[in-house]
Structure formats: C-alpha cells, structure tokens
Scaffold this active site. Structure first.
Site, PDB file in Angstrom:
ATOM      1  N   CYS A  59       0.810  -1.220   0.000  1.00  0.00           N
ATOM      2  CA  CYS A  59       0.000   0.000   0.000  1.00  0.00           C
ATOM      3  C   CYS A  59       0.843   1.270   0.000  1.00  0.00           C
ATOM      4  O   CYS A  59       0.580   2.202  -0.766  1.00  0.00           O
ATOM      5  CB  CYS A  59      -1.002  -0.015   1.151  1.00  0.00           C
ATOM      6  SG  CYS A  59      -0.273  -0.043   2.812  1.00  0.00           S
ATOM      7  N   HIS A 114      -2.245   0.971   6.990  1.00  0.00           N
ATOM      8  CA  HIS A 114      -2.706   0.916   5.598  1.00  0.00           C
ATOM      9  C   HIS A 114      -2.930   2.331   5.079  1.00  0.00           C
ATOM     10  O   HIS A 114      -3.293   3.234   5.824  1.00  0.00           O
ATOM     11  CB  HIS A 114      -4.014   0.113   5.495  1.00  0.00           C
ATOM     12  CG  HIS A 114      -4.404  -0.186   4.080  1.00  0.00           C
ATOM     13  ND1 HIS A 114      -3.673  -1.022   3.270  1.00  0.00           N
ATOM     14  CD2 HIS A 114      -5.431   0.272   3.320  1.00  0.00           C
ATOM     15  CE1 HIS A 114      -4.255  -1.088   2.078  1.00  0.00           C
ATOM     16  NE2 HIS A 114      -5.315  -0.299   2.084  1.00  0.00           N
ATOM     17  N   ASN A 126      -6.104   1.173  -3.758  1.00  0.00           N
ATOM     18  CA  ASN A 126      -5.138   0.680  -2.781  1.00  0.00           C
ATOM     19  C   ASN A 126      -4.600  -0.667  -3.207  1.00  0.00           C
ATOM     20  O   ASN A 126      -5.132  -1.330  -4.080  1.00  0.00           O
ATOM     21  CB  ASN A 126      -5.763   0.643  -1.384  1.00  0.00           C
ATOM     22  CG  ASN A 126      -6.850  -0.401  -1.195  1.00  0.00           C
ATOM     23  OD1 ASN A 126      -6.866  -1.089  -0.195  1.00  0.00           O
ATOM     24  ND2 ASN A 126      -7.786  -0.542  -2.133  1.00  0.00           N
TER      25      ASN A 126
END
Length: 151
Positions: A59, A114, A126
């Site tokens: 990510c 994240h 993502n």
C-alpha cells in the site's frame, strides 16, 4: 507543494488498470515503482510468504509511486505508512488525490497500517493484501479509518 490532486487520481486509475499484484514490501526499492518484496515482518494469510518472488507493490509502495510520478520526484520516500503520514497534514475535507490512512491513535501519536489514494465518492485505490491486485475499494472496507492527509 503544487496542487497535483487531479494528476494523482489520473495516474492511480491508470495503474489500477495494469493488474499489479500486491507484494509485502514491494515498491520500496531505490526508486519508486513495482519491485519484489520481502518476507521480513510478513503476517499475510498466504503461506509460505510469496513476497520475495512477487513483483508488485504494497500500500505505501503504491502511494509512493503515484505521488512520485505526479510530483516529478520521490516526495514520500521508501518508508512505511507511518513514515508517510508524518510528512503530511491532516485535512477535514478530503479532495480526490489525498491519502486516506488507517490505524489507531496511541499515546505516541498515530500508528498506521494501511494507506489508499482517495478518489472521491467514498472510494480509494489501494494495494489491499497478499493475493490481490491494486484495485478500487470503498474507504469503509477497513474499520479503523484514521483520516485524510495531504502534502
């Protein structure tokens, strides 16, 4: 920093169409972009860890690569989501192209795990997890929303 949010979204959508695999630690080489990952610290569900043989992005590697292309230089660097969020400022009203972070607030500050690139309308691009490709997901997919951030 110049206003590049529309360019960030355009680049992120182009990358999403390339079916780039998630790779734990991918995108953290000397230059931004897909790379093989690492199994150091890997806690994914696919065993044995496939990162060292998977060329792709995690990510923060995705956000690093997109932001580097939009800004013409590596503005986020090869660090983790925690390193990236420290370079940014939290915003109340998100614009497409801002980063959306997930994690928790601790006594020492924000601890993230994240990051996605906000597209607007409650959606983000993502690199979600091992076994997946870079994709569009709702921001609500993860329950520990930590905020929107901008350079």
């Amino acid at each position: 920093m110049p206003y590049v949010q529309p360019e960030i979204v355009r680049i992120a959508l182009r990358i999403e169409g390339q079916r780039i695999a998630y790779s734990w630690g991918g995108g953290h080489g000397g230059d931004p972009g897909p790379s093989t990952g690492t199994c150091v610290g890997y806690r994914g569900s696919i065993l044995p860890c496939p990162a060292e043989r998977t060329r792709g992005l995690d990510c923060s590697g995705l956000s690093r690569w997109v932001y580097a292309q939009a800004h013409g230089q590596d503005v986020l660097g090869p660090g983790t989501t925690n390193d990236q969020v420290r370079r940014m400022r939290r915003v109340v009203s998100a614009l497409p192209g801002d980063l959306v972070f997930f994690g928790r607030t601790t006594a020492k500050g924000l601890d993230t795990h994240h990051v996605g690139i906000y597209l607007g309308d409650g959606k983000m691009i993502n690199a979600p997890e091992t076994g997946a490709f870079v994709r569009v997901d709702p921001v609500s997919r993860l329950k520990d929303f930590a905020g929107f951030y901008r350079l």
